[in-house]
Design a protein around this motif. Structure first.
Motif, PDB file in Angstrom:
ATOM      1  N   LYS B  88     -13.723  15.434   9.691  1.00 34.63           N
ATOM      2  CA  LYS B  88     -13.556  15.710   8.275  1.00 34.63           C
ATOM      3  C   LYS B  88     -12.154  15.414   7.773  1.00 34.63           C
ATOM      4  CE  LYS B  88     -16.047  19.397   6.000  1.00 34.63           C
ATOM      5  NZ  LYS B  88     -16.450  20.799   6.092  1.00 34.63           N
ATOM      6  N   LYS B  89     -11.174  15.914   8.532  1.00 33.57           N
ATOM      7  CA  LYS B  89      -9.803  15.862   8.029  1.00 33.57           C
ATOM      8  C   LYS B  89      -9.325  14.426   7.891  1.00 33.57           C
ATOM      9  CE  LYS B  89      -5.147  17.500   8.505  1.00 33.57           C
ATOM     10  NZ  LYS B  89      -4.709  16.138   8.222  1.00 33.57           N
ATOM     11  N   GLN B  90      -9.622  13.653   8.928  1.00 33.66           N
ATOM     12  CA  GLN B  90      -9.174  12.260   8.913  1.00 33.66           C
ATOM     13  C   GLN B  90      -9.759  11.513   7.710  1.00 33.66           C
ATOM     14  OE1 GLN B  90     -10.684   9.898  12.155  1.00 33.66           O
ATOM     15  NE2 GLN B  90     -10.073   8.005  11.119  1.00 33.66           N
ATOM     16  N   ILE B  91     -11.070  11.676   7.528  1.00 32.71           N
ATOM     17  CA  ILE B  91     -11.720  10.931   6.450  1.00 32.71           C
ATOM     18  C   ILE B  91     -11.267  11.457   5.094  1.00 32.71           C
ATOM     19  CG2 ILE B  91     -13.968  10.425   5.413  1.00 32.71           C
ATOM     20  CD1 ILE B  91     -15.031  10.166   8.282  1.00 32.71           C
ATOM     21  N   LYS B  92     -11.051  12.760   5.039  1.00 32.96           N
ATOM     22  CA  LYS B  92     -10.547  13.332   3.782  1.00 32.96           C
ATOM     23  C   LYS B  92      -9.193  12.714   3.430  1.00 32.96           C
ATOM     24  CE  LYS B  92      -9.324  17.733   1.657  1.00 32.96           C
ATOM     25  NZ  LYS B  92      -9.119  19.167   1.898  1.00 32.96           N
ATOM     26  N   ASP B  93      -8.328  12.612   4.409  1.00 32.10           N
ATOM     27  CA  ASP B  93      -6.999  12.010   4.182  1.00 32.10           C
ATOM     28  C   ASP B  93      -7.149  10.583   3.672  1.00 32.10           C
ATOM     29  OD1 ASP B  93      -5.829  14.329   4.964  1.00 32.10           O
ATOM     30  OD2 ASP B  93      -5.303  13.637   7.000  1.00 32.10           O
ATOM     31  N   GLU B  94      -8.105   9.851   4.264  1.00 29.95           N
ATOM     32  CA  GLU B  94      -8.297   8.462   3.844  1.00 29.95           C
ATOM     33  C   GLU B  94      -8.802   8.386   2.408  1.00 29.95           C
ATOM     34  OE1 GLU B  94      -9.247   6.550   8.251  1.00 29.95           O
ATOM     35  OE2 GLU B  94     -10.861   7.387   7.041  1.00 29.95           O
ATOM     36  N   LEU B  95      -9.680   9.296   2.079  1.00 26.13           N
ATOM     37  CA  LEU B  95     -10.189   9.316   0.707  1.00 26.13           C
ATOM     38  C   LEU B  95      -9.069   9.647  -0.266  1.00 26.13           C
ATOM     39  CD1 LEU B  95     -13.631  11.125   1.250  1.00 26.13           C
ATOM     40  CD2 LEU B  95     -13.277   8.736   0.581  1.00 26.13           C
ATOM     41  N   ILE B  96      -8.270  10.624   0.128  1.00 28.54           N
ATOM     42  CA  ILE B  96      -7.157  11.017  -0.745  1.00 28.54           C
ATOM     43  C   ILE B  96      -6.171   9.856  -0.893  1.00 28.54           C
ATOM     44  CG2 ILE B  96      -5.142  12.547  -0.919  1.00 28.54           C
ATOM     45  CD1 ILE B  96      -6.977  14.750   0.342  1.00 28.54           C
ATOM     46  N   ALA B  97      -5.937   9.172   0.209  1.00 28.13           N
ATOM     47  CA  ALA B  97      -5.040   8.016   0.161  1.00 28.13           C
ATOM     48  C   ALA B  97      -5.569   6.949  -0.793  1.00 28.13           C
ATOM     49  CB  ALA B  97      -4.879   7.428   1.556  1.00 28.13           C
ATOM     50  N   GLN B  98      -6.883   6.909  -0.961  1.00 27.92           N
ATOM     51  CA  GLN B  98      -7.460   5.912  -1.859  1.00 27.92           C
ATOM     52  C   GLN B  98      -7.712   6.486  -3.249  1.00 27.92           C
ATOM     53  OE1 GLN B  98     -10.349   3.091   0.448  1.00 27.92           O
ATOM     54  NE2 GLN B  98     -10.229   5.067   1.483  1.00 27.92           N
ATOM     55  N   GLY B  99      -7.094   7.621  -3.539  1.00 32.42           N
ATOM     56  CA  GLY B  99      -7.084   8.078  -4.913  1.00 32.42           C
ATOM     57  C   GLY B  99      -7.966   9.262  -5.233  1.00 32.42           C
ATOM     58  N   TYR B 100      -8.620   9.808  -4.245  1.00 35.71           N
ATOM     59  CA  TYR B 100      -9.491  10.953  -4.525  1.00 35.71           C
ATOM     60  C   TYR B 100      -8.695  12.248  -4.498  1.00 35.71           C
ATOM     61  CZ  TYR B 100     -13.608   7.991  -4.131  1.00 35.71           C
ATOM     62  OH  TYR B 100     -14.541   7.043  -4.340  1.00 35.71           O
ATOM     63  N   THR B 101      -9.123  13.211  -5.315  1.00 33.31           N
ATOM     64  CA  THR B 101      -8.506  14.521  -5.224  1.00 33.31           C
ATOM     65  C   THR B 101      -9.063  15.226  -4.000  1.00 33.31           C
ATOM     66  OG1 THR B 101     -10.224  15.664  -6.459  1.00 33.31           O
ATOM     67  CG2 THR B 101      -8.405  14.702  -7.743  1.00 33.31           C
ATOM     68  N   SER B 102      -8.379  16.207  -3.566  1.00 34.05           N
ATOM     69  CA  SER B 102      -8.803  16.946  -2.382  1.00 34.05           C
ATOM     70  C   SER B 102     -10.184  17.540  -2.590  1.00 34.05           C
ATOM     71  CB  SER B 102      -7.786  18.050  -2.079  1.00 34.05           C
ATOM     72  OG  SER B 102      -8.300  18.898  -1.100  1.00 34.05           O
ATOM     73  N   ALA B 103     -10.433  18.097  -3.791  1.00 32.38           N
ATOM     74  CA  ALA B 103     -11.716  18.747  -4.054  1.00 32.38           C
ATOM     75  C   ALA B 103     -12.839  17.729  -4.030  1.00 32.38           C
ATOM     76  CB  ALA B 103     -11.670  19.468  -5.404  1.00 32.38           C
ATOM     77  N   VAL B 104     -12.638  16.574  -4.650  1.00 33.34           N
ATOM     78  CA  VAL B 104     -13.679  15.537  -4.707  1.00 33.34           C
ATOM     79  C   VAL B 104     -13.937  14.994  -3.304  1.00 33.34           C
ATOM     80  CG1 VAL B 104     -14.247  13.235  -5.575  1.00 33.34           C
ATOM     81  CG2 VAL B 104     -13.232  14.936  -7.104  1.00 33.34           C
ATOM     82  N   ALA B 105     -12.848  14.789  -2.559  1.00 33.44           N
ATOM     83  CA  ALA B 105     -12.986  14.258  -1.201  1.00 33.44           C
ATOM     84  C   ALA B 105     -13.767  15.228  -0.333  1.00 33.44           C
ATOM     85  CB  ALA B 105     -11.614  13.987  -0.605  1.00 33.44           C
TER      86      ALA B 105
END
Lengths: 482, 297, 305
Positions: B88-105
């Motif tokens: 979860k954490k890794q993919i969440k970080d990647e999503l955030i890096a691509q512009g997603y907010t933490s909640a959306v990710a």
């Protein structure tokens, strides 16, 4: 087999009189018989005698528009509004009247298409009526067919049927469309329109609201216009893979739903432990039923090498007992080829097979002087690489190949762009389940071949098309789920 | 050495074919950028030959995968969900890096995991629901069952970088198909990391193949590939649906376009989506009827 | 037959699978043949010539058998040119009566034997039974197989018994009754047919007439196919006799269609095909009369013996 004295069957021709074919047929649009806008008609020929049976209206674009418009109007005005139960009762009526007029329909089918009267009488017509009877009962039970979903009609269905089972294919198309609440514009194949036009009479007699079913006749061009029409929600086509692809391309990007029942090159597989005599019968029925004009015909025979010799001998003897000739004769097994053009196609494949080096064998029966006839025949010494083993011949020509192991025959059977049907003959139950699972085809006949039933879904894998006709699964192509 | 001064190891994002992580055979790559426009990774710009290789791998894996029991496929889908939970954490970080907010990710990942669980449960159930024994009027036993179509091309939508992939993949492989997935073009990182999840989840190599690259370049190759039985995409403007269908028509390919609006909704998961990628096979067998079972012979 | 009895070889029973539904479908196809006009007349004449006119009752007397023989010789003299039946079929005790009554005709005398109908006796008694019938003058012997032994899997016993009876028959032709109504499945019918043929049967026959079901088209078809397999393998023609339950001419014609299309015209001959029947002849005669005279007939005009 040794011959001593002959006991030949005297001619037993069915009377033509019940057919009551009109001199001319118009288009059936909006519940009425309407002259074609173009004023032009084409002839329908009896392929067994080359005599003209009737002339039939050729629908052009204006007629197609009129038919679609009337179907749309009927959908909005009547068909959408009546209760499903009432809808079902109309379809039941159609089934009953077809049964009442069965003899007329059978004789007409045979005269128009060339198939033996035994087949039109015992198979085509009753199966067509049964199809209406089956789907009539579904009309008010759709909620049970799609768990957790609400099924609703699509609107107007455009349908195109082939010439090999004219009335039966019309039934396969119209019955589920009406049961699910759609209205219909149907175009039969131009060489075999008559029973479909008689079905229009029956629909009229059944008092269906005008425009719920429209029958427009014409050649491929008329069908093309139908597929292109903007106000159609659904196209259902049965015919060649070549035309099926054109239709799929035509519909690309549109919202129209599509089902295609296309060609095939059915593998019929005989293992050494098969019930041999019944398998011979299954092979005969698989390839010579309806002159081989069957998309699911068992045209590729795979015989296990250990029994190939005796099996082929038995096949040849059996072919010798097939009676070829007047389709109206009750004893005829193989009638007329549907058209001069199809006969030419078959003959060209026979030529190709010979040129490819396969061994050709045909019955030595005499053929009628007039009409389009072809002897039942088979090729032995055939390989996967031969065109006759790859392409659909659509005639009474069987290709025989041999195999050694289960894996080999599965691979060979699947080695085709088609995937409509296959047969498996073996005494071993576990093998039946394995082979029938691994063969990529929509219908598998185990220890049997060429069986059809309204309750049994029919349709192909791969280039044999998509969507199912018949059974519970045959409803799905005509509904939207929400 | 303090964490501050330590030089970070960057990840190489590769494609996933046949259970391996090769680079594209073309040697090409393109830059994935974050919201600020800074390059965060170079991913493979797959070529038509990668499509070819992915299809071959999917075809090779199909026989085994389609032959697995529904129960076993369900176990494996569940395992994917378990492994994803751990990443979860890794993919969440990647999503955030691509512009997603933490909640959306977080929502994206949770929905993805739950969707996998949903389909894991279907693996051994849809067959019962959509099979039938057909009461034919002759002495035959007749039944119809769904069977997987074969190799499926899946075009991920240009949103929902993880949920889009999983919503396509799960019903596809739950039903015994194998697939190649063309990842979200602009936001492919989650898809590649998800491939690493797959690789450690008992999914046999080749069952799922994931490519990154340009949708415009590869879509036609997928749609026209004769050994791809079906193609699924979501409704989205970037795809030329008409052209795709025209390509597919050359060999009667099954083409599906699922409503994008449903991606996040309940309707985005359904056994009917599994059934889109199933063929119906009907089998007949004679039934012996002899004296004792009611008739005489 | 150089006096040497054949030996049983279990391998003849390989490949004996039969698919019942397929057999029935094929049998129905024969009934779809429409036999009209000249072919009908020819067929009806053939049927008459192939009948084994039968009486097999505990209450049979010389008087009854005599009357039956007169019927056999004078089927329906109002219509000239009719063939006579092939044979009279009686119990061994009645053979001499029939033989005498049929003197000077071509009609054969067939006798059932071997502890007919159950076959539940010793080989010694069965052979004595057979020899008695032959000594009394029987031209043909209709034996029953030991169904009990067959079901017990003692195929060699069944085989050897047939071979022994065949030997005891001498010049008399041997028909082997399988009593298919007791065999259970078509697979068993095929197996029993194969054994009987290999053991030397001149004819194989469905039934004694004492058990239901007796002859049916599917059963007969399987037996015909077994005869065909033997012909393919050896070139030898074995005859077929369905018996019991064939009482209508239309059905009899369908049997002929089945024989023709399975074995060929060569088998359409009383040397190779028989009907075991008692009431079939009159129905055929009524049909012949109808075809000849042009109107429907009443049974009152056809003698019952």
């Amino acid at each position: 087999m040794a011959k001593k004295k002959k006991w030949d069957y005297s001619p037993a021709p069915e009377s033509k009189q019940p057919a009551a074919i009109s001199r001319r047929y118009e288009l059936f649009i909006n519940g009425k018989w309407q002259q074609p806008t173009s004023g032009s008609y084409f002839s329908s020929i009896n392929p067994a005698t080359e005599e003209k049976l009737s002339e039939i209206a050729a629908a052009n674009e204006a007629d197609v528009n009129k038919a679609v418009q009337s179907a749309r109007l009927a959908y909005e005005k009547y068909w959408k509004k009546i209760t499903p139960a009432e809808r079902g009762k109309y379809i039941f009526r159609i089934a009953r009247i077809m049964q009442e007029r069965a003899r007329e329909l059978a004789v007409t089918e045979t005269m128009d298409g060339g198939k033996p009267i035994r087949e039109s009488r015992d198979f085509d017509i009753p199966t067509a009526a049964n199809h209406f009877f089956y789907y009539a009962g579904w009309a008010d039970k759709l909620d049970f067919a799609f768990p957790n979903k609400k099924a609703s009609a699509l609107g107007v269905a455009g349908q195109i049927t082939p010439w090999n089972f004219p009335l039966l294919m019309a039934a396969w198309k119209i019955a589920p469309a009406l049961a699910t609440g759609n209205t219909v514009v149907l175009k039969p194949a131009e060489t075999t329109s008559l029973t479909t036009l008689k079905l229009a009479e029956i629909i009229q007699e059944a008092d269906l609201p005008p425009g719920v079913v429209n029958i427009i006749t014409g050649a491929g061009q008329t069908g093309a216009l139908l597929t292109k029409h903007m106000d159609i929600n659904k196209i259902a086509f049965t015919g060649s893979t070549e035309v099926g692809k054109i239709i799929q391309r035509t519909l690309a990007g549109s919202q129209k739903k599509l089902t295609l029942e296309l060609g095939g090159k059915g593998a019929n597989i005989i293992f050494e432990d098969a019930p041999i005599d019944q398998a011979v019968e299954g092979v005969i029925n698989g390839i010579f039923f309806n002159q081989g004009h069957v998309c699911c015909a068992g045209s590729r025979l795979y015989v296990q090498e250990s029994i190939a010799k005796i099996f082929i001998k038995k096949l040849k003897d059996r072919i010798g007992t097939l009676l070829v000739g007047d389709p109206l004769d009750k004893n005829t097994d193989i009638g007329a080829i549907n058209s001069a053009q199809q006969l030419k196609t078959i003959q060209s494949y026979i030529k190709i097979g010979k040129a490819e080096g396969a061994s050709f064998y045909e019955s030595d029966c005499a053929l009628p002087k007039k009409g389009y006839f072809c002897r039942p025949s088979l090729f032995t010494n055939v390989a996967q690489s031969n065109r006759i083993a790859q392409e659909e011949i659509f005639g009474p020509v069987l290709c025989i190949l041999t195999f050694r192991t289960d894996d080999e025959v599965i691979e060979k059977a699947n080695n085709s762009p088609y995937g409509l049907s296959a047969g498996v003959w073996t005494d071993k139950g576990s093998r039946i389940f394995n082979i029938s699972k691994r063969i990529r085809a929509g219908v598998i006949w185990a220890n049997s071949y060429n069986l059809f039933d309204p309750t049994s879904p029919f349709g192909g894998y791969k280039e044999s098309g998509f969507g199912r006709e018949g059974g519970l699964q045959g409803l799905q192509p005509y509904v939207q789920l929400s | 050495m303090s964490e501050q001064s330590r030089l970070e190891i960057w990840k190489t994002y590769k494609i996933y074919i046949g259970g391996q992580f090769p680079r594209t055979e073309s040697g090409r790559s393109y830059a994935v950028k974050n919201a600020a426009g800074k390059t965060i990774a170079n991913v493979c710009q797959s070529s038509r030959k990668d499509v070819r290789d992915a299809v071959s791998a999917a075809r090779a894996a199909w026989g085994g995968w389609s032959n697995r029991s529904g129960f076993n496929r369900g176990q494996i889908l569940y395992r994917i969900a378990e492994m994803l939970e751990g990443r979860k954490k890794q993919i969440k970080d990647e999503l955030i890096a691509q512009g997603y907010t933490s909640a959306v990710a977080t929502r994206e990942i949770n929905l993805s995991i739950d969707r996998l669980i949903y389909y894991a449960g279907w693996c051994d159930k849809y067959q019962s629901l959509f099979s039938s024994v057909n009461p034919v009027a002759s002495a035959h036993y007749n039944f119809s069952v769904p069977e997987p179509m074969g190799v499926v091309g899946l075009l991920a939508p240009q949103k929902a970088p993880l949920l889009g992939v999983i919503s396509l993949m799960a019903p596809c492989i739950a039903g015994g198909n194998t697939c190649l997935i063309l990842a979200n073009q602009e936001q492919p990182l989650a898809a590649v990391s998800f491939a690493e999840v797959l690789n450690s989840s008992d999914v046999p190599g080749g069952v799922v193949n994931i490519l990154t690259g340009y949708q415009e370049e590869l879509t036609d190759w997928i749609c026209a590939h004769l050994d791809v039985n079906a193609v699924v995409c979501y409704e989205q403007g970037e795809l030329d649906w008409q052209k795709m269908q025209e390509k597919g028509a050359s060999h009667v390919k099954r083409m599906f376009r699922w409503p994008a609006t449903q991606l996040y909704a309940q309707g985005g998961q359904s056994p009917y989506l599994i059934m889109d990628l199933q063929e119906i096979k009907t089998t007949w067998h004679p039934v012996q009827t002899i004296a004792g079972s009611g008739g005489a012979y | 037959m150089a006096g040497k009895k054949p030996a049983f070889n279990i391998q003849i029973l390989n490949h004996s699978t039969v698919e019942q539904t397929g057999v029935e479908e094929r049998a129905i196809r024969f009934t779809k043949r429409s036999i009209k006009g000249a072919s009908k007349m020819q067929g009806l004449h053939m049927v008459l010539s192939m009948i084994d006119l039968t009486t097999l009752e505990g209450k049979d007397t010389p008087g009854k058998v005599n009357q039956l023989c007169i019927k056999a010789r004078h089927l329906h003299d109002h219509i000239p040119g009719l063939p006579s039946v092939a044979a009279i079929c009686v119990y061994p005790s009645m053979v001499s009566v029939a033989k005498k009554a049929l003197q000077g005709s071509t009609i054969k005398v067939a006798s059932v034997a071997t502890a007919f109908p159950s076959g539940q006796s010793s080989l010694r008694i069965k052979l004595a039974d057979t020899r008695f019938a032959v000594e009394e003058g029987a031209d043909e012997v209709d034996m029953v197989i030991s169904r009990g032994k067959f079901h017990a899997g003692e195929y060699a016993y069944v085989f050897d018994e047939i071979a022994a009876v065949k030997e005891a028959c001498g010049k008399a032709r041997l028909k082997v009754i399988l009593e298919t109504g007791e065999l259970g499945t078509l697979d068993q019918v095929k197996k029993a047919s194969t054994i009987a043929i290999a053991a030397g049967a001149d004819f194989i026959k469905t039934s004694t007439g004492k058990i239901q079901p007796a002859a049916t088209m599917p059963v007969t078809l399987v037996m015909l196919e077994t005869i065909r397999d033997h012909f393919y393998k050896t070139g030898k023609k074995v005859g077929m006799k369905p018996a019991g339950g064939i009482s209508k001419s239309k059905l009899a014609l369908h049997y002929l269609v089945m024989v023709k299309e399975t074995l060929g015209d060569a088998w359409l001959d009383k040397q190779l095909f028989r009907f075991g029947a008692s009431s079939l002849a009159n129905d055929v005669l009524m049909q012949v009369a109808k075809e000849t005279l042009g109107h429907y007939q009443s049974p009152n005009y056809f003698s019952i013996d």
